[in-house]
Design a protein around this motif. Structure first.
Motif, PDB file in Angstrom:
ATOM      1  N   LEU A   1      -5.265 -69.523  33.315  1.00 61.70           N
ATOM      2  CA  LEU A   1      -5.580 -70.466  34.389  1.00 61.70           C
ATOM      3  C   LEU A   1      -4.491 -70.448  35.456  1.00 61.70           C
ATOM      4  O   LEU A   1      -4.778 -70.423  36.657  1.00 61.70           O
ATOM      5  N   ARG A   2      -3.246 -70.413  35.038  1.00 60.13           N
ATOM      6  CA  ARG A   2      -2.120 -70.388  35.968  1.00 60.13           C
ATOM      7  C   ARG A   2      -2.148 -69.130  36.828  1.00 60.13           C
ATOM      8  O   ARG A   2      -1.990 -69.182  38.045  1.00 60.13           O
ATOM      9  N   VAL A   3      -2.394 -67.982  36.208  1.00 59.04           N
ATOM     10  CA  VAL A   3      -2.419 -66.718  36.945  1.00 59.04           C
ATOM     11  C   VAL A   3      -3.616 -66.680  37.904  1.00 59.04           C
ATOM     12  O   VAL A   3      -3.484 -66.254  39.057  1.00 59.04           O
ATOM     13  N   LEU A   4      -4.775 -67.141  37.441  1.00 57.85           N
ATOM     14  CA  LEU A   4      -5.965 -67.152  38.310  1.00 57.85           C
ATOM     15  C   LEU A   4      -5.775 -68.088  39.500  1.00 57.85           C
ATOM     16  O   LEU A   4      -6.095 -67.727  40.636  1.00 57.85           O
ATOM     17  N   LEU A   5      -5.274 -69.282  39.246  1.00 57.52           N
ATOM     18  CA  LEU A   5      -5.029 -70.221  40.342  1.00 57.52           C
ATOM     19  C   LEU A   5      -3.977 -69.686  41.308  1.00 57.52           C
ATOM     20  O   LEU A   5      -4.127 -69.779  42.524  1.00 57.52           O
ATOM     21  N   GLY A   6      -2.919 -69.133  40.764  1.00 57.54           N
ATOM     22  CA  GLY A   6      -1.878 -68.565  41.605  1.00 57.54           C
ATOM     23  C   GLY A   6      -2.406 -67.434  42.472  1.00 57.54           C
ATOM     24  O   GLY A   6      -2.124 -67.364  43.672  1.00 57.54           O
ATOM     25  N   GLY A   7      -3.199 -66.564  41.884  1.00 57.83           N
ATOM     26  CA  GLY A   7      -3.796 -65.470  42.642  1.00 57.83           C
ATOM     27  C   GLY A   7      -4.741 -65.967  43.716  1.00 57.83           C
ATOM     28  O   GLY A   7      -4.761 -65.449  44.841  1.00 57.83           O
ATOM     29  N   PHE A   8      -5.533 -66.983  43.374  1.00 62.44           N
ATOM     30  CA  PHE A   8      -6.457 -67.556  44.353  1.00 62.44           C
ATOM     31  C   PHE A   8      -5.704 -68.132  45.545  1.00 62.44           C
ATOM     32  O   PHE A   8      -6.056 -67.879  46.701  1.00 62.44           O
ATOM     33  N   PHE A   9      -4.658 -68.907  45.280  1.00 64.89           N
ATOM     34  CA  PHE A   9      -3.896 -69.506  46.373  1.00 64.89           C
ATOM     35  C   PHE A   9      -3.154 -68.450  47.183  1.00 64.89           C
ATOM     36  O   PHE A   9      -3.051 -68.570  48.408  1.00 64.89           O
ATOM     37  N   ALA A  10      -2.636 -67.427  46.530  1.00 62.41           N
ATOM     38  CA  ALA A  10      -1.969 -66.349  47.267  1.00 62.41           C
ATOM     39  C   ALA A  10      -2.965 -65.654  48.195  1.00 62.41           C
ATOM     40  O   ALA A  10      -2.649 -65.365  49.356  1.00 62.41           O
TER      41      ALA A  10
ATOM     42  N   LEU B   1       4.419 -67.648  43.067  1.00 61.45           N
ATOM     43  CA  LEU B   1       5.347 -68.228  42.095  1.00 61.45           C
ATOM     44  C   LEU B   1       4.610 -68.893  40.933  1.00 61.45           C
ATOM     45  O   LEU B   1       5.079 -68.856  39.804  1.00 61.45           O
ATOM     46  N   LEU B   2       3.461 -69.492  41.222  1.00 59.73           N
ATOM     47  CA  LEU B   2       2.672 -70.101  40.150  1.00 59.73           C
ATOM     48  C   LEU B   2       2.189 -69.032  39.175  1.00 59.73           C
ATOM     49  O   LEU B   2       2.206 -69.228  37.963  1.00 59.73           O
ATOM     50  N   ALA B   3       1.790 -67.899  39.706  1.00 65.56           N
ATOM     51  CA  ALA B   3       1.259 -66.831  38.853  1.00 65.56           C
ATOM     52  C   ALA B   3       2.347 -66.033  38.145  1.00 65.56           C
ATOM     53  O   ALA B   3       2.196 -65.679  36.978  1.00 65.56           O
ATOM     54  N   LEU B   4       3.452 -65.784  38.834  1.00 65.62           N
ATOM     55  CA  LEU B   4       4.421 -64.822  38.317  1.00 65.62           C
ATOM     56  C   LEU B   4       5.829 -65.360  38.109  1.00 65.62           C
ATOM     57  O   LEU B   4       6.673 -64.657  37.545  1.00 65.62           O
ATOM     58  N   GLY B   5       6.103 -66.567  38.571  1.00 61.04           N
ATOM     59  CA  GLY B   5       7.469 -67.079  38.550  1.00 61.04           C
ATOM     60  C   GLY B   5       7.903 -67.625  37.210  1.00 61.04           C
ATOM     61  O   GLY B   5       7.107 -67.787  36.288  1.00 61.04           O
ATOM     62  N   PRO B   6       9.200 -67.944  37.109  1.00 61.11           N
ATOM     63  CA  PRO B   6       9.701 -68.602  35.897  1.00 61.11           C
ATOM     64  C   PRO B   6       9.154 -70.035  35.795  1.00 61.11           C
ATOM     65  O   PRO B   6       8.657 -70.592  36.769  1.00 61.11           O
ATOM     66  N   THR B   7       9.269 -70.611  34.642  1.00 59.59           N
ATOM     67  CA  THR B   7       8.652 -71.905  34.346  1.00 59.59           C
ATOM     68  C   THR B   7       9.011 -72.989  35.348  1.00 59.59           C
ATOM     69  O   THR B   7       8.136 -73.713  35.816  1.00 59.59           O
ATOM     70  N   MET B   8      10.266 -73.113  35.705  1.00 58.86           N
ATOM     71  CA  MET B   8      10.686 -74.166  36.628  1.00 58.86           C
ATOM     72  C   MET B   8      10.015 -73.985  37.990  1.00 58.86           C
ATOM     73  O   MET B   8       9.525 -74.943  38.584  1.00 58.86           O
TER      74      MET B   8
ATOM     75  N   GLN C   1       7.236 -72.403  38.543  1.00 63.03           N
ATOM     76  CA  GLN C   1       5.801 -72.637  38.357  1.00 63.03           C
ATOM     77  C   GLN C   1       5.487 -74.127  38.500  1.00 63.03           C
ATOM     78  O   GLN C   1       4.504 -74.502  39.142  1.00 63.03           O
ATOM     79  N   GLU C   2       6.320 -74.958  37.914  1.00 59.62           N
ATOM     80  CA  GLU C   2       6.105 -76.399  37.996  1.00 59.62           C
ATOM     81  C   GLU C   2       6.269 -76.910  39.427  1.00 59.62           C
ATOM     82  O   GLU C   2       5.489 -77.739  39.888  1.00 59.62           O
ATOM     83  N   ILE C   3       7.273 -76.401  40.132  1.00 57.04           N
ATOM     84  CA  ILE C   3       7.485 -76.797  41.528  1.00 57.04           C
ATOM     85  C   ILE C   3       6.311 -76.319  42.385  1.00 57.04           C
ATOM     86  O   ILE C   3       5.801 -77.056  43.235  1.00 57.04           O
ATOM     87  N   SER C   4       5.862 -75.095  42.146  1.00 52.69           N
ATOM     88  CA  SER C   4       4.723 -74.548  42.890  1.00 52.69           C
ATOM     89  C   SER C   4       3.470 -75.370  42.640  1.00 52.69           C
ATOM     90  O   SER C   4       2.701 -75.643  43.565  1.00 52.69           O
TER      91      SER C   4
END
Length: 143
Positions: free
Chosen positions: A6-15, A73-80, A82-85
């Motif tokens: 879900l995180r990778v899909l959402l991140g890709g969509f927003f990118a 960053l949501l899709a590929l970044g480190p945990t911190m 990802q949370e900020i994104s």
């Protein structure tokens, strides 16, 4: 595994949507439609009551870069990060829903923004509820 997907899909969509706001390489008609939308969004910008009204082109570019970078960053970044994104994208989608309500758009226009907002909130809630694995390093004992 489901949260990661879900995180990778959402991140890709927003990118991808951020890139569509920045360049005509994705779709030139979509970019032109975005210019019209951001002209309307600038008219109902929440800080307008305080005397600040953004330039529609700058507003579109700022939102595009925010979506692109936060999505990556949501899709590929480190945990911190990802949370900020996730937080930034949640605020962005809340602003989008506010703009659509202010413009009195039809309910069908709200659907993508509300779904994205719901998925971001779901991801945030699940990250809080599901414990993450902590890296345990063996202690070095001297003998």
């Amino acid at each position: 595994m489901a949260l990661t997907s879900l995180r990778v899909l959402l991140g890709g969509f927003f990118a991808l949507t951020g890139l569509a706001k920045l360049s005509d390489q994705i779709s030139e008609p979509l970019l032109e439609q975005m210019k019209v939308l951001f002209t309307q969004f600038a008219e109902v910008f929440p800080l307008k009551v305080f005397g600040y009204q953004p330039d529609p082109v700058s507003y579109q570019v700022a939102v595009g870069w925010l979506e692109l970078l936060a999505g990556l960053l949501l899709a590929l970044g480190p945990t911190m990060l990802q949370e900020i994104s996730n937080l930034l994208l949640t605020l962005l989608m809340t602003g989008a829903v506010f703009n659509l309500i202010s413009l009195r758009e039809s309910l069908i226009t709200y659907v993508p923004a509300v779904i994205c907002l719901g998925l971001l909130l779901l991801l945030d809630i699940c990250q809080i509820l599901v414990p993450t694995k902590k890296l345990v390093r063996p202690s070095r004992k001297t003998t």
